[in-house]
Design a protein around this motif. Sequence first.
Motif, PDB file in Angstrom:
ATOM      1  N   ASN A 195       0.850  -1.183   0.000  1.00  0.00           N
ATOM      2  CA  ASN A 195       0.000   0.000   0.000  1.00  0.00           C
ATOM      3  C   ASN A 195       0.898   1.250   0.000  1.00  0.00           C
ATOM      4  O   ASN A 195       2.043   1.197  -0.449  1.00  0.00           O
ATOM      5  N   ALA A 196       0.377   2.339   0.463  1.00  0.00           N
ATOM      6  CA  ALA A 196       1.156   3.580   0.554  1.00  0.00           C
ATOM      7  C   ALA A 196       1.168   4.096   1.989  1.00  0.00           C
ATOM      8  O   ALA A 196       1.129   5.304   2.230  1.00  0.00           O
ATOM      9  N   LEU A 197       1.224   3.179   2.920  1.00  0.00           N
ATOM     10  CA  LEU A 197       1.255   3.558   4.331  1.00  0.00           C
ATOM     11  C   LEU A 197       2.606   4.177   4.667  1.00  0.00           C
ATOM     12  O   LEU A 197       3.643   3.754   4.150  1.00  0.00           O
ATOM     13  N   HIS A 198       2.597   5.152   5.538  1.00  0.00           N
ATOM     14  CA  HIS A 198       3.830   5.831   5.903  1.00  0.00           C
ATOM     15  C   HIS A 198       3.949   5.932   7.432  1.00  0.00           C
ATOM     16  O   HIS A 198       3.056   5.512   8.162  1.00  0.00           O
ATOM     17  N   GLY A 199       5.049   6.498   7.865  1.00  0.00           N
ATOM     18  CA  GLY A 199       5.267   6.638   9.298  1.00  0.00           C
ATOM     19  C   GLY A 199       6.043   5.467   9.864  1.00  0.00           C
ATOM     20  O   GLY A 199       6.635   4.647   9.145  1.00  0.00           O
ATOM     21  N   LYS A 200       6.058   5.369  11.155  1.00  0.00           N
ATOM     22  CA  LYS A 200       6.798   4.331  11.864  1.00  0.00           C
ATOM     23  C   LYS A 200       5.867   3.198  12.302  1.00  0.00           C
ATOM     24  O   LYS A 200       4.654   3.345  12.320  1.00  0.00           O
ATOM     25  N   ILE A 201       6.487   2.099  12.662  1.00  0.00           N
ATOM     26  CA  ILE A 201       5.724   0.997  13.226  1.00  0.00           C
ATOM     27  C   ILE A 201       5.310   1.383  14.638  1.00  0.00           C
ATOM     28  O   ILE A 201       6.169   1.711  15.472  1.00  0.00           O
ATOM     29  N   PRO A 202       4.023   1.388  14.945  1.00  0.00           N
ATOM     30  CA  PRO A 202       3.579   1.793  16.293  1.00  0.00           C
ATOM     31  C   PRO A 202       4.183   0.889  17.367  1.00  0.00           C
ATOM     32  O   PRO A 202       4.137  -0.344  17.240  1.00  0.00           O
ATOM     33  N   PRO A 203       4.739   1.458  18.407  1.00  0.00           N
ATOM     34  CA  PRO A 203       5.344   0.628  19.463  1.00  0.00           C
ATOM     35  C   PRO A 203       4.353  -0.325  20.108  1.00  0.00           C
ATOM     36  O   PRO A 203       4.743  -1.409  20.571  1.00  0.00           O
ATOM     37  N   SER A 204       3.082   0.086  20.155  1.00  0.00           N
ATOM     38  CA  SER A 204       2.076  -0.755  20.822  1.00  0.00           C
ATOM     39  C   SER A 204       1.538  -1.852  19.922  1.00  0.00           C
ATOM     40  O   SER A 204       0.703  -2.659  20.365  1.00  0.00           O
ATOM     41  N   LEU A 205       2.000  -1.879  18.663  1.00  0.00           N
ATOM     42  CA  LEU A 205       1.409  -2.817  17.705  1.00  0.00           C
ATOM     43  C   LEU A 205       1.591  -4.262  18.131  1.00  0.00           C
ATOM     44  O   LEU A 205       0.678  -5.080  18.020  1.00  0.00           O
ATOM     45  N   LEU A 206       2.773  -4.585  18.618  1.00  0.00           N
ATOM     46  CA  LEU A 206       3.099  -5.982  18.845  1.00  0.00           C
ATOM     47  C   LEU A 206       3.073  -6.403  20.309  1.00  0.00           C
ATOM     48  O   LEU A 206       3.117  -7.584  20.614  1.00  0.00           O
ATOM     49  N   LYS A 207       2.999  -5.452  21.211  1.00  0.00           N
ATOM     50  CA  LYS A 207       3.067  -5.798  22.634  1.00  0.00           C
ATOM     51  C   LYS A 207       1.880  -6.623  23.095  1.00  0.00           C
ATOM     52  O   LYS A 207       2.014  -7.491  23.959  1.00  0.00           O
ATOM     53  N   ASN A 208       0.707  -6.331  22.521  1.00  0.00           N
ATOM     54  CA  ASN A 208      -0.515  -6.986  22.998  1.00  0.00           C
ATOM     55  C   ASN A 208      -1.000  -8.090  22.067  1.00  0.00           C
ATOM     56  O   ASN A 208      -2.164  -8.472  22.119  1.00  0.00           O
ATOM     57  N   LEU A 209      -0.120  -8.565  21.185  1.00  0.00           N
ATOM     58  CA  LEU A 209      -0.540  -9.580  20.210  1.00  0.00           C
ATOM     59  C   LEU A 209       0.253 -10.865  20.430  1.00  0.00           C
ATOM     60  O   LEU A 209       1.148 -11.213  19.648  1.00  0.00           O
ATOM     61  N   PRO A 210      -0.068 -11.594  21.451  1.00  0.00           N
ATOM     62  CA  PRO A 210       0.709 -12.804  21.776  1.00  0.00           C
ATOM     63  C   PRO A 210       0.528 -13.935  20.782  1.00  0.00           C
ATOM     64  O   PRO A 210       1.339 -14.869  20.772  1.00  0.00           O
ATOM     65  N   ASN A 211      -0.528 -13.864  19.948  1.00  0.00           N
ATOM     66  CA  ASN A 211      -0.802 -14.951  19.009  1.00  0.00           C
ATOM     67  C   ASN A 211      -0.388 -14.625  17.578  1.00  0.00           C
ATOM     68  O   ASN A 211      -0.664 -15.403  16.663  1.00  0.00           O
TER      69      ASN A 211
END
Length: 789
Positions: free
Chosen positions: A478-494
């Motif tokens: 896609n054309a998404l920009h910016g940084k990877i959100p820090p909270s993106l992966l913290k709450n996704l244990p699966n």
Amino acid sequence: MISRCLLQSIASLGSMVGKAEEKDSRRPPRQILARTNISSRRSSLRSSINHLLTTTNNEGDNQDDSNFWNVSQRWFADATEQIVGNVSGAAVDDTAFRTSGIEIVSATDFDEEDYNDDDDDDYDNHYETTHHRKYNDDVSSIGDTITAAADIRTAYSRHHMMKFICKWVLLVCMLLWLLFFSTAQYNTQHTSIIPRWMFLRKGRSKWFQPMKEIFIELSGEEAFFDVNSPQYRALLFLAEHDPLKLNPHDPQLSTQIIQRYALSVFYFATGGPSWKHRVYWLTGQHECGWQYVICNDVQEENNTTIAAKSKRQKISIQSDQFNPENTDDDFSDFADSNLGLGKGRIVTGLKLFDNGLVSSFLPTELFLLKYLHVLDLGKNTLGGTIDQQFSQLTHLRELYLNWNEFKGKLDVNLTNGLTKLKVLSLGHNTLTGKLEDSFLQDLTSLENLSLEFNQLTGTISSALGDIKTLQHIRIGGNALHGKIPPSLLKNLPNLQRLWLQENRLTGSIPSNVFCDVSSSLVDLRLQNNSFVGEIPNLECTMEKLELLSMASNELEGPLPTNFGDHFPSLKELHLYDNQLTSTIPSSIFNPVNISAVLLGMNKLTGTLSDSMIQEGNNLVHLYLNANKLGGTLEQFARTKGLQSLKKLRLEYNKFSGTIPRLDLFPNLELFFAYNNSLLTSGLDNLSSSAALKKLKLSNCSITGEIPTTLGSLTSLEVLDLDGNRLTGTVPSEMQQLTALEELRLEVNDLSGVVPPEVCDLRSSQLTTFISDCKGEWSGVGCSCCTECF
């Protein structure tokens, strides 16, 4: 009217003759009673008939019908003679009338006053005194009656003949009309298995109007104005041609009628007759038996709806294809306490992946299947916008619309109320807009989000981190920009798959991308972005990671020495097209299942040794091209851990010396070492690599003649030796390279004429043959080259 007048005239004539009989006789049905005392009047009666017929003929309005009138005159005269000649006092059978073409009317058809005989004596006396006078009057009027009858009979015969002719002309016209409409060219996307003329037929079954009224409430009246609309065609199928003949007045069939109608409309709207697989569609089978329609048997017990196992098709199609993103095929959790459907089979799934569906819109009738659990329309040719009416399918678990032509803005209301949705696959379309937080807020059960390869903009929504059930996030391309959100992966244990590739993401790659999901992540794709900085030093071990791609970014710095030790299950490592420096750490090859190491287009230095790769390795692809590697290849060729290697790319480096024998690489199919200017010899060492298909050694410094042993590489498809210092002639043994498609020998010091046996390869697979054959000073004579230098 004409036949009625004729019958009345004949009846009147029979009545008058019959009344001359004795007073106590009564004329029985189908017989005519005659008196015997009128024989003397026979000749005058005949004369009167002929005279009147002649007069009528001469005075007729239509002079062109004279022949017809003459025939009628003779016929009626003969008939009258026969009739009157038999009135000799006895009962006359009606055969004379029938053979003459005149229909005899039963006595019961006459008026009562014409034949009733009262036993009353007063009536008898009256009859005796008045009969003879009335009889004389009646006989005198027989001529007029016969003339009228003849006139009527003639008109009736003409009418009957014209009616007969018109009937056949009309029949022929109707047949021609039906033939034209049933064979006319029709849009193939909407051609039905039901002939077109059936849609225009006037006569309708008794269910047509009741069903139409039901479907108008569902689809609107305008949908039925066009007889070629999917709605009208579905109506016609259900009301006229459906072998099940469902009764629209039966409330127990209402659910089946509606879902059968919805499926039929969808069939016609998406070019059903052209589908790849459509077994039993629009037949007498229950719609749950139509191919790729999934149903559940639902029954009520103690006010609780229980769903049985899904009903599958009993037929097996070897060409069936399934959506690769379909990770859940379990429908046993369909039970809901509020369905209340009663007994019956309910459509809960529609799997039509890669089935040739074509349409510029999705019909709204699809949303009548409100108990849909799975809807898979992936890899078809469906277009238009993705309607927010999908939010009505509150029981939906899996929605696949990927690999289609949907466009328009990603509607934030699309997912409203879809709290049970586990899979949302909209990838490979042309959807626009942003991935809003409101789009994700109701997807509390979501496990698979696939929005890859659309035209989405904006940043990655931090709300993704709130969906704790997420296992797959695919938003690359896609054309998404910016940084990877820090909270993106913290709450996704699966989380198992994270695809962020081919966007415009920036910043450094945070270490939590690896360690926060280390226990479950299998596939991490970050390539083709604008990430900068160094590859982070990890303090965790990602036990399940199988694919790691950080290629085509702006990463720099060294590769960590123990980098490979953090990924014991790694199968593919893609780090090409960055700015990495340092030598290649041997730990990269430590994972026992590693099959692809792609490190090309960096600034890696050092040499390749046989101790770099351990024995028993499963490496298939090794790309080290476009780096600053040097040294000889002889030591590397002694590596015993490359038994499975198929593709080896070493081009654009600084390797020197001799091309080694590659006997320890028995499965090698591709060997690229071009643009290594210090490689000088060793072509004959390649004769043992029988599996080679593509060999490129251009722009090196290889000297000597082309070895005849290259003719043993019978699997070779591409041979590129241009830009070297080869001498001698083209060997005739190259005629054995029957699979060769491309041969490049230009910019060398070859001479002589290309053997005709080699030129014969042009008649098979060889499409590109380039050598130094241009101009009178060229060294090679070539009559079959496609291009000359």
